[in-house]
Design a protein around this motif. Structure first.
Motif, PDB file in Angstrom:
ATOM      1  N   LEU A 192      -1.153 148.210 137.611  1.00 62.19           N
ATOM      2  CA  LEU A 192      -1.913 149.342 138.174  1.00 62.19           C
ATOM      3  C   LEU A 192      -1.000 150.407 138.777  1.00 62.19           C
ATOM      4  O   LEU A 192      -1.335 151.589 138.755  1.00 62.19           O
ATOM      5  CB  LEU A 192      -2.912 148.837 139.222  1.00 62.19           C
ATOM      6  N   TYR A 250      -9.623 139.449 134.411  1.00 63.66           N
ATOM      7  CA  TYR A 250     -10.384 139.124 135.631  1.00 63.66           C
ATOM      8  C   TYR A 250     -11.897 139.068 135.412  1.00 63.66           C
ATOM      9  O   TYR A 250     -12.666 139.201 136.363  1.00 63.66           O
ATOM     10  CB  TYR A 250     -10.019 140.126 136.740  1.00 63.66           C
ATOM     11  N   ASN A 281      -6.557 144.104 132.280  1.00 63.98           N
ATOM     12  CA  ASN A 281      -7.004 143.581 133.573  1.00 63.98           C
ATOM     13  C   ASN A 281      -8.467 143.155 133.510  1.00 63.98           C
ATOM     14  O   ASN A 281      -8.844 142.091 134.006  1.00 63.98           O
ATOM     15  CB  ASN A 281      -6.859 144.652 134.655  1.00 63.98           C
ATOM     16  N   ASP A 307     -16.193 146.412 134.262  1.00 61.55           N
ATOM     17  CA  ASP A 307     -16.361 144.995 133.892  1.00 61.55           C
ATOM     18  C   ASP A 307     -17.312 144.316 134.852  1.00 61.55           C
ATOM     19  O   ASP A 307     -17.639 144.858 135.918  1.00 61.55           O
ATOM     20  CB  ASP A 307     -14.995 144.287 133.852  1.00 61.55           C
TER      21      ASP A 307
HETATM   22  P1  ADP Z   1      -1.473 142.218 137.550  1.00 59.72           P
HETATM   23  O1  ADP Z   1      -0.337 142.166 136.632  1.00 59.72           O
HETATM   24  O2  ADP Z   1      -1.442 141.178 138.607  1.00 59.72           O
HETATM   25  O3  ADP Z   1      -2.779 142.317 136.868  1.00 59.72           O
HETATM   26  P2  ADP Z   1      -2.042 144.913 138.396  1.00 59.72           P
HETATM   27  O4  ADP Z   1      -1.205 145.869 139.105  1.00 59.72           O
HETATM   28  O5  ADP Z   1      -2.547 145.284 137.070  1.00 59.72           O
HETATM   29  O6  ADP Z   1      -1.244 143.556 138.367  1.00 59.72           O
HETATM   30  O7  ADP Z   1      -3.286 144.587 139.326  1.00 59.72           O
HETATM   31  C1  ADP Z   1      -3.088 144.295 140.661  1.00 59.72           C
HETATM   32  C2  ADP Z   1      -4.149 143.350 141.168  1.00 59.72           C
HETATM   33  O8  ADP Z   1      -5.410 144.021 141.192  1.00 59.72           O
HETATM   34  C3  ADP Z   1      -4.367 142.184 140.295  1.00 59.72           C
HETATM   35  O9  ADP Z   1      -3.463 141.136 140.605  1.00 59.72           O
HETATM   36  C4  ADP Z   1      -5.806 141.804 140.590  1.00 59.72           C
HETATM   37  O10 ADP Z   1      -5.845 141.013 141.742  1.00 59.72           O
HETATM   38  C5  ADP Z   1      -6.460 143.131 140.898  1.00 59.72           C
HETATM   39  N1  ADP Z   1      -7.208 143.655 139.747  1.00 59.72           N
HETATM   40  C6  ADP Z   1      -6.792 144.579 138.877  1.00 59.72           C
HETATM   41  N2  ADP Z   1      -7.757 144.852 137.974  1.00 59.72           N
HETATM   42  C7  ADP Z   1      -8.829 144.073 138.279  1.00 59.72           C
HETATM   43  C8  ADP Z   1     -10.132 143.873 137.723  1.00 59.72           C
HETATM   44  N3  ADP Z   1     -10.545 144.557 136.675  1.00 59.72           N
HETATM   45  N4  ADP Z   1     -10.945 142.980 138.322  1.00 59.72           N
HETATM   46  C9  ADP Z   1     -10.540 142.298 139.404  1.00 59.72           C
HETATM   47  N5  ADP Z   1      -9.319 142.428 139.980  1.00 59.72           N
HETATM   48  C10 ADP Z   1      -8.470 143.304 139.404  1.00 59.72           C
END
Ligand code: ADP
Length: 471
Positions: A438, A375, A371, A401
């Motif tokens: 997540l 991102y 992630n 990050d």
């Molecule tokens: P995805 O497969 O979309 O990454 P996750 O469950 O891992 O699904 O994350 C859910 C959402 O949380 C992501 O779609 C993103 O919008 C946000 N997200 C997760 N990690 C980060 C990060 N490190 N920085 C910014 N946004 C994040």
């Protein structure tokens, strides 16, 4: 073969004799009848005793008066005394009052008119009055009188018995009225109570997963039945919310599966239409393999979440070296990060061995770093650290990050299944994600009895902190 219990439907309604209403009414009537019976009988006995006691007192006072008169007469003229007593007897005629004077041989010297014959032979003790043949009689010995040695005074119990009979009549009427009213009142009360229970049965028997909007009526009485309705409604709310969540989850799964499946299908269709060069066929097959892989990964994620729900994640635990897990993961992503122009590095990495599942803990660290890479725009930086704190009995993994960040309103929801935050701030539209990463992290951390928290600021970056017990 055993069969499941049938639901309560109108056809299964219980017969009237077995209803709660009827049984409560009968119990109420029995209890009221018993209580009223005991109370009324006690009341009657009490009144009878009081009346008799009062009569005894009056007779004793009369006897003392006679005694005084006898003593005053002494050896004088008895006629004056008997005239006085005759007048008194006439004055109390309605009570059939009488007096009897006896000599030293216990012979009757004189008796007032109307003295019953039956009391003549009765043995009356000096202290306690007795009842003889419907009359109350008291007797005293008279000391110091030469001619009269004892006197008896008595009166009929007839008037008192009439009073008691009248009271008996009233008691009977009151008893009958109570016996009539008690079951009716009991039935009415029981009906009121049973109505709410009936409502609950009715609503509950009509509930089904497709129709969960019905709720029990709250009467506002605040009693136990109202509380029961509240509890049932609350339970229904939670079941409805759970089923809604399940429906959305299923719809999301179907949606996520459809995209790679459609891509596979279109690749196959393209391959089937017309002649293609070997290179084109190879590209199409490569495309199919890629979609197949993403399908497989999605199915694996869903299976892992199902395992987490069934509490199966922690079967067969082993000692896991988190330092090795973190370093392997950072090494794995370093190449991708470099290609994207992101500086991925480790900070303090302690040695920390905890009991758990290695594959799951690797997946946790991979998801967080993946992630962070996805991102964080070019030129950004990602720091990974692992700090062991034996005093607190835990190890803390941090993935920080300098990426796009998450809006405050979204932070609570990022751990929900299939949730994806606003993607408009993403520079690279090719960034893909299922929205399950997540929620899987959260399930893995929970299975290891730990905690995961997220702190983020839009445009500045995000930090995920995972606390895991050392075991
Ligand atoms: P995805 O497969 O979309 O990454 P996750 O469950 O891992 O699904 O994350 C859910 C959402 O949380 C992501 O779609 C993103 O919008 C946000 N997200 C997760 N990690 C980060 C990060 N490190 N920085 C910014 N946004 C994040």
């Amino acid at each position: 073969m055993t069969s499941a219990p049938a639901p309560i439907t109108p056809a299964h309604r219980v017969t009237f004799w077995r209803t709660l209403r009827f049984r409560l009414a009968v119990w109420n009537a029995l209890i009221v009848a018993l209580t009223a019976g005991i109370t009324l009988a006690g009341l009657r006995q009490g009144v009878q005793w009081t009346l008799l006691h009062e009569l005894d007192q009056i007779l004793t006072e009369d006897l003392e008066e006679v005694e005084l008169a006898v003593r005053e007469t002494g050896t004088g003229d008895l006629v004056q005394l008997t005239d006085h007593l005759t007048l008194k007897a006439i004055g109390h005629k309605q009570h059939q009052w009488f007096v009897e004077l006896r000599g030293p041989e216990d012979d009757v010297l004189w008796r007032s008119e109307g003295t019953p014959e039956s009391i003549q032979d009765a043995v009356v003790t000096a202290r306690s009055p007795i009842t003889v043949d419907g009359y109350r009689v008291v007797e005293h010995r008279i000391e110091g009188s030469p001619r009269i040695s004892s006197a008896r005074v008595g009166a009929s119990l007839e008037l008192m018995q009439q009073d008691i009979q009248r009271l008996d009549g009233l008691v009977l009427i009151a008893g009958i009225l109570l016996l009539l009213i008690a079951p009716l009142l009991g039935y009415w009360l029981a009906r009121r109570a049973a109505q709410t229970i009936g409502d609950i049965i009715h609503t509950a028997s009509h509930l089904n997963p497709g129709r969960l909007e019905d709720r029990l009526r709250i009467l506002g009485t605040g009693d136990e039945l109202d509380q029961l309705s509240h509890t049932v409604n609350h339970l229904l709310d939670r079941i409805a919310a759970y089923l809604q969540q399940r429906r959305e989850y299923l719809a999301n799964i179907a949606h996520e599966l459809r995209t790679p499946l459609a891509a596979v299908r279109s690749s196959v269709e393209v391959a089937l239409v017309g002649d293609r060069s070997p290179q084109e066929y190879q590209d199409l097959l490569g495309e199919i393999i890629e979609q197949g892989e993403s399908l497989e990964s999605l199915v694996n994620q869903i299976l892992l979440l199902a395992e987490a729900e069934a509490d199966d994640l922690m079967e067969r635990t082993e000692p896991v070296d988190l330092r090795e897990v973190a370093e392997t993961s950072v090494d794995m992503f370093r190449g991708v990060a470099e290609v994207r122009g992101i500086w991925l590095q480790t900070q303090r990495i302690d040695v920390a061995v905890i009991p758990g599942r290695r594959t799951h803990l690797s997946q946790l660290v991979n998801n967080l770093i993946d992630n962070a890479v996805k991102y964080t725009p070019q030129g950004g930086r990602i720091d990974v650290s692992l700090v062991r704190d034996p005093e607190a009995g835990e190890v803390t993994l941090t993935v920080r990050d300098t990426g796009i960040g998450i809006a405050k309103s979204d932070i609570e929801r990022i751990f929900d299944r299939f949730f994806r935050a606003d993607r408009s701030r993403l520079r690279d539209p090719s960034v893909r994600g299922s929205g399950l990463g997540l929620s899987i992290c959260k399930a893995i951390v929970a299975a290891h009895h730990g905690e995961i928290v997220c702190a983020s600021e839009i445009g500045k970056g995000t930090t995920f902190t995972v606390h895991l017990p050392l075991g």
